[in-house]
Design an enzyme around this catalytic site. Structure first.
Site, PDB file in Angstrom:
ATOM      1  N   GLU A 204       0.815  -1.211   0.000  1.00 29.96           N
ATOM      2  CA  GLU A 204       0.000   0.000   0.000  1.00 29.96           C
ATOM      3  C   GLU A 204       0.852   1.266   0.000  1.00 29.96           C
ATOM      4  O   GLU A 204       0.348   2.354   0.273  1.00 29.96           O
ATOM      5  CB  GLU A 204      -0.973  -0.010   1.183  1.00 29.96           C
ATOM      6  CG  GLU A 204      -1.949  -1.183   1.100  1.00 29.96           C
ATOM      7  CD  GLU A 204      -3.072  -1.106   2.114  1.00 29.96           C
ATOM      8  OE1 GLU A 204      -3.070  -0.202   2.955  1.00 29.96           O
ATOM      9  OE2 GLU A 204      -3.951  -1.978   2.052  1.00 29.96           O
ATOM     10  N   LYS A 332     -15.473  -1.989   2.667  1.00 29.69           N
ATOM     11  CA  LYS A 332     -14.738  -2.381   1.460  1.00 29.69           C
ATOM     12  C   LYS A 332     -15.732  -3.042   0.514  1.00 29.69           C
ATOM     13  O   LYS A 332     -16.298  -4.097   0.846  1.00 29.69           O
ATOM     14  CB  LYS A 332     -13.654  -3.400   1.819  1.00 29.69           C
ATOM     15  CG  LYS A 332     -12.505  -2.855   2.667  1.00 29.69           C
ATOM     16  CD  LYS A 332     -11.682  -4.034   3.198  1.00 29.69           C
ATOM     17  CE  LYS A 332     -10.315  -3.637   3.700  1.00 29.69           C
ATOM     18  NZ  LYS A 332      -9.685  -4.759   4.450  1.00 29.69           N
TER      19      LYS A 332
END
Ligand code: PGA
Ligand code: ZN
Length: 415
Positions: A204, A332
């Protein structure tokens, strides 16, 4: 406004793994496109991502079966539908799959269609997606930004997955982003000073240095704040499910030890007393309800986010709210597989006074739907990863574009 064609293809995500991209076309010549993210530290209760399992291609990670599902049975059911009827479309998708976990056609296939339809509907209407989906609630989210990566996201040896910066003093989104970049740069200097020069970045975009403990990661982050002259606020993603087996937590740091839930809670309480920690995600494992209850009772002023705990599933969230577990939910889209169900989770959270943080996955593409969704829902917070790697910047930059429309910014409010 009527869907007359669906197309799907296999594309690659930010880890070089296949994922599905879907295009939806309407009779009046509009179209929408979306690609689907993918996690590494996935929860057991997430909707199922359909992978081919054919080891001769991409190590079994191909998504040709999901692509075929869209081109075949899903296209057959979608053609003739009004693209603006999102809840009808999503309900049809769920019925067509017919399983609880969307494992037959694949949550990845379903989500690609669901999101591409939303894009097509916005195009038909001639307004940007965030505006089409949102209304009165639209606001710019506060980002929660990955600085140091451990766990399953980096090659280091830290048990915890993310050490994040929370720009709680920013008064606009772009100011939050600017402060974040100052911390990111400052942290590079701090790591260099402590002999971690050339630390590679994790999935990330956060730095992935080889450190000896999570405390050390926190201390380095605090030093970066000090040298950038920024007031400190830390968020953690423990991602505890990934070192939990048979009722115990298996820690690697410090030579490895096995601890009980109570020990995990005590350590987090101690850290919150010692450090400016405002938010903790998955401090305990997905099914350790007793531990979650204790943690929630012990740290009422800290934002406690359920990720693997709730998996963006309305039923799981209702269960958690009823039991008093956590006080915030990570959202999500691919954990549940349709936009409508994602929306339901956001609504449930709001009604129960739980905070919501719209989140990317560790595997992402240039698709920036997430940014629009975060604004449209008014969730107030977004978690995208760090300010490096273009699949992350696609979302941060989309938020900069949206900010030009003069929406209010969701500033940090203490619990
Ligand atoms: P994942 O991790 O996308 O790899 O599952 C993100 C998170 O745990 O928040
Ligand atoms: Zn998480």
């Amino acid at each position: 406004m009527i869907i007359n064609r669906l197309h799907a293809r296999e594309v690659l995500d930010s880890r070089g793994r296949p994922t599905i991209e879907v295009e939806v076309f309407t009779t009046d010549g509009h179209y929408g496109r979306a690609s689907v993210p993918s996690g590494a530290s996935t929860g057991r209760h997430e909707a199922v991502e359909l992978r081919d399992g054919d080891k001769s291609r991409y190590g079994g990670l191909g998504v040709r079966r999901a692509v075929e599902a869209v081109r075949g049975p899903i296209a057959d059911a979608m053609i003739g539908q009004d693209v603006r009827e999102q809840s009808t479309i999503d309900e049809l998708l769920c019925q067509l799959d017919g399983t609880q976990n969307k494992g037959r056609l694949g949550a990845n296939a379903l989500l690609g269609v669901s999101l591409a339809c939303a894009h097509a509907a916005a195009a038909v209407t001639g307004i940007p997606l965030w505006k089409y989906l949102g209304g009165e609630r639209c606001r710019m989210p506060l980002p929660m930004v990955n600085m140091i990566s451990g766990g399953l996201h980096a090659g280091g040896n830290l048990d915890l997955q993310d050490f994040l910066f929370l720009p709680i003093h920013a008064s606009t989104y772009s100011e939050a982003l600017e402060t974040t970049c100052a911390v990111y740069r400052s942290l590079a200097g701090v790591l260099k000073k402590h002999g971690h020069e050339g630390a590679l970045v994790g999935d990330e975009g956060g730095y992935g240095p080889k450190l000896s403990s999570s405390e050390q990661a926190i201390e380095l982050l605090l030093e970066a704040y000090r040298s950038a002259g920024i007031e400190a606020a830390i968020a953690l993603d423990v991602a505890a499910t990934h070192f939990y087996r048979d009722g115990r937590y298996y820690l690697q740091e410090g030579g490895g030890r096995v601890v009980e839930s109570g020990w995990m809670v005590e350590r987090l309480v101690r850290w919150c007393n010692a450090y400016p920690i405002r938010s903790i995600e998955d401090g305990l494992a997905e099914d350790d309800f007793e531990g979650w209850l204790e943690l929630t009772q012990r740290l009422p002023k800290v934002q406690l986010i359920g990720d693997d705990l709730f998996v963006t599933n309305p039923q799981r969230l209702i269960m958690g709210i009823d039991r008093g577990l956590a006080n915030a939910v990570l959202v999500k889209v691919n954990q549940i597989g349709t936009l409508t169900e994602t929306w339901r989770v956001l609504t449930l959270a709001r009604e129960a006074n739980y905070r919501a943080i719209v989140s990317a996955r560790s595997g992402e593409t240039e698709d920036s739907t997430l940014a629009d969704l975060a604004v449209a829902s008014g969730a107030g917070q977004i978690k995208i990863g760090s300010v490096a790697r273009s699949e992350r910047l696609a979302k941060y930059n989309q938020l900069l574009r949206i900010e030009e429309h003069g929406l209010p910014f969701a500033q940090w409010v203490e619990r």
